[in-house]
Design an enzyme around this catalytic site. Sequence first.
Site, PDB file in Angstrom:
ATOM      1  CE  LYS A 263      16.151  34.243   3.729  1.00  0.00           C
ATOM      2  NZ  LYS A 263      16.128  34.695   5.127  1.00  0.00           N
ATOM      3  NE  ARG A 337       8.599  41.404   9.066  1.00  0.00           N
ATOM      4  CZ  ARG A 337       9.553  41.579   9.974  1.00  0.00           C
ATOM      5  NH1 ARG A 337       9.710  42.762  10.540  1.00  0.00           N
ATOM      6  NH2 ARG A 337      10.344  40.593  10.313  1.00  0.00           N
TER       7      ARG A 337
END
Length: 493
Positions: A263, A337
């Site tokens: 990120k 996920r």
Amino acid sequence: MDFELKTLTLAGAAAEKCDAIVVLVGESFKPGKDPLSRLVADAMKARDLETKPGKLLQAYRSAGIAAPRVVLAGAGDGTGKRVQAAVQAAVGSLRTSGAKRLVICLPADAGDDAVRAAVAATAEASYVYVATKSKPEGRELQRVTIAVADAARYKAGFGAAKAAANGIEFARELANLPPNLATPTRLGDEAKKLAKTHGFLCEVLGPKEIGKIGMGSFLAVAQGSEQPPRFIVLQYQGAAASEPPLVLVGKGITFDSGGISIKPSQDMDEMKFDMGGAASVLGTFRAIGELKPALNVVGLIPSCENMPDGKSVKPGDIVTSLSGQTIEILNTDAEGRLILCDALTYAERFKPSAVIDIATLTGACVVALGGVRSGLFATDDGLAQSLQDAGDAALDPCWRMPLDDEYADGLKSNFADVANVAGRAGGAVNAAKFLQRFTTKYPWAHLDIAGTAWKGGAAKGSTGRPVGLLVQFLVSQLGAAPAKPARRGAKRK
């Protein structure tokens, strides 16, 4: 903080020994002859007080009133949402007053929603994080009396509100801890403490046990960190063993660097909040321990860090999930996920009545809904409606999003059964469609709390959401007739 529900008129409140009184003044206010009523009537006559929610007027050492401080707060029509705004403003104004004992007088015609809102808003407005400060300024407020016309009428709702407030605070404390303290191991230890205190069953699995089960997708995310992963299983049995449980699954990424798909550095510190789903499950179990509802509830928390390292999973790697489905990892920052899918498959062994996962899953959900409502996805219309109703009642709202089959088209892979990301468009829905592949054996709902689990900027910190929603949902299930509403979108494409 200790909350008390008490039958108390304004005349009685005027004589109450406390440090401060908050009087909520609604549009239907009818003054009596007691000192508090006269104070309100005089202020309204002079137009110094409005009933608009959040409008305040403070008084000090008023004649005939035992408390040194009085705060008059406009409460509009007296509904929960208006009471919430009024109490937050009033309690916030007293934060530096040194008040330890507070009485909050609700409008005479207040409903259950107003009582719930008053408790929740008081707890939220008075919360202070002190865990890692060398010279902490602790919360002064210690005892709060909610004054109503008839305490017996509100007893059940008040008990649930108190439990929810304690659960929210527990979740906030965990999520606000720095990531060097709130590790996967720490989450496991907190679960064990809850279990010991409240009589839950608890199992905390380490890397070897997780691998032995076959959670290859979960372990792929964890392999780049020095912190060992933990898979936490909490079980509460409040009903017969034959009754199928509700299963809550919380995403527990205790720090998310993005992995190899790292990120940007700006605001990366806020990625300690990526375990907000796990914190909400633990907070809900904290409330369950107090409420002891006649339900069976299971909590599943896959927890690890997502870090860049020579051992980290790489874009293009293919892993095998617990379900046997293979996953091409195209972006290592779509890791939530990957740990949730194995937990969702694990949930099958409990033969649940329904499974709800809670996750700070996608920035796309923040773009879609901001910080007001959590995203709700569900394969079961009845479950979706129950969650939406619970969120509205708890003032912890969510909004149902679509699960059309076409949204899964972008998850197709040339090399595996499914890819872990699709394009940018519809990102929150694509993520939900990925999870849906692992939930075909039970009714399922997914709460994307990326926009609601914490606040940034000057108010930076965890909100404890959606513990309020989840507790209200569990309470709503008590005595509900078992039903099997029509499911939609359940087939895996």
